[in-house]
Motif scaffolding. Structure first.
Motif, mmCIF file in Angstrom:
data_model
loop_
_atom_site.group_PDB
_atom_site.id
_atom_site.type_symbol
_atom_site.label_atom_id
_atom_site.label_comp_id
_atom_site.label_asym_id
_atom_site.label_seq_id
_atom_site.Cartn_x
_atom_site.Cartn_y
_atom_site.Cartn_z
ATOM 1 N N ASP A 11 -5.947 -5.258 -0.992
ATOM 2 C CA ASP A 11 -6.115 -6.589 -0.417
ATOM 3 C C ASP A 11 -5.407 -7.527 -1.393
ATOM 4 N N GLN A 60 0.805 -1.219 0.000
ATOM 5 C CA GLN A 60 0.000 0.000 0.000
ATOM 6 C C GLN A 60 0.839 1.270 0.000
ATOM 7 N N GLY A 62 -5.281 8.677 2.054
ATOM 8 C CA GLY A 62 -6.176 7.702 2.663
ATOM 9 C C GLY A 62 -7.026 6.916 1.691
ATOM 10 N N SER A 63 -6.863 7.131 0.392
ATOM 11 C CA SER A 63 -7.738 6.451 -0.581
ATOM 12 C C SER A 63 -7.189 5.107 -1.052
ATOM 13 N N VAL A 64 -5.924 4.827 -0.781
ATOM 14 C CA VAL A 64 -5.331 3.577 -1.266
ATOM 15 C C VAL A 64 -5.677 2.437 -0.311
ATOM 16 N N ASP A 65 -6.257 1.387 -0.859
ATOM 17 C CA ASP A 65 -6.594 0.202 -0.084
ATOM 18 C C ASP A 65 -6.292 -1.015 -0.955
ATOM 19 N N TYR A 98 -8.487 -3.857 -4.919
ATOM 20 C CA TYR A 98 -7.736 -2.648 -4.608
ATOM 21 C C TYR A 98 -8.575 -1.454 -5.032
ATOM 22 N N ARG A 99 -8.250 -0.310 -4.448
ATOM 23 C CA ARG A 99 -8.887 0.935 -4.861
ATOM 24 C C ARG A 99 -7.958 2.085 -4.499
ATOM 25 N N TYR A 100 -8.085 3.164 -5.242
ATOM 26 C CA TYR A 100 -7.386 4.404 -4.958
ATOM 27 C C TYR A 100 -8.051 5.506 -5.760
#
Length: 170
Positions: free
Chosen positions: A63, A41, A58-61, A70-72
């Motif tokens: 798994d 991350q 804080g937008s990066v996630d 994933y998301r960003y």
């Protein structure tokens, strides 16, 4: 650093004739470090964007497992936001990563698919083959191809800061 990204036309890449392109880069960093840049991350947040675009804090996630997501969110200088999301389809550490690439809520079976292949080279260098299936793009498009190419410039800088050396782009 010399830049020479390669674009692959659909007809020469395979027989499906689906829209696609390929970018090849050589980084002066060990393969494990390049792998980590794609799968950790904090590393991803440092470079998953073209130059002059930022990642929303804080937008990066991530798994990072097969079936994980994933998301960003990228933020342009004018404040426009570009949320991005996908699913990890294959992780073969440290050599191959396959994931979808779209917007949150997209049908995962109908979005482009990214395949990253990392090949260890002599001298602690890594060749990265980035293949995007589902979009036909080429250098100079000021859009997807150029955006990824610029992101790989950011990756190169991130790896140099982490590993301590310049890279070659081909």
């Amino acid at each position: 650093m010399t830049e020479h990204d390669t674009a692959t036309s659909p007809a020469s890449a395979d027989t499906t004739h689906a829209p696609q392109f390929t970018i090849t880069r050589i980084f002066d960093a060990p393969r494990e470090l390049v792998w980590r840049a794609w799968t950790e991350q904090a590393d991803a947040a440092a470079w998953w964007h073209p130059r002059d675009i930022e990642i929303k804090p804080g937008s990066v996630d991530l798994d990072t497992r097969e079936g994980g997501s994933y998301r960003y969110t990228m933020v342009a200088p004018d404040g426009s936001e570009y949320p991005t999301a996908g699913t990890y389809r294959e992780l073969r550490e440290p050599e191959r990563l396959v994931m979808t690439w779209g917007s949150p809520g997209d049908d995962d079976d109908r979005v482009p698919v990214i395949t990253i292949t990392l090949r260890e080279l002599d001298g602690g260098r890594t060749e990265m083959l980035f293949h995007l299936l589902g979009i036909d793009a080429a250098p100079g498009d000021d859009d997807v191809y150029d955006g990824w190419s610029s992101a790989f410039d950011m990756l190169d800088e991130h790896l140099a800061a982490t590993a301590g050396g310049p890279s070659e782009v081909r």
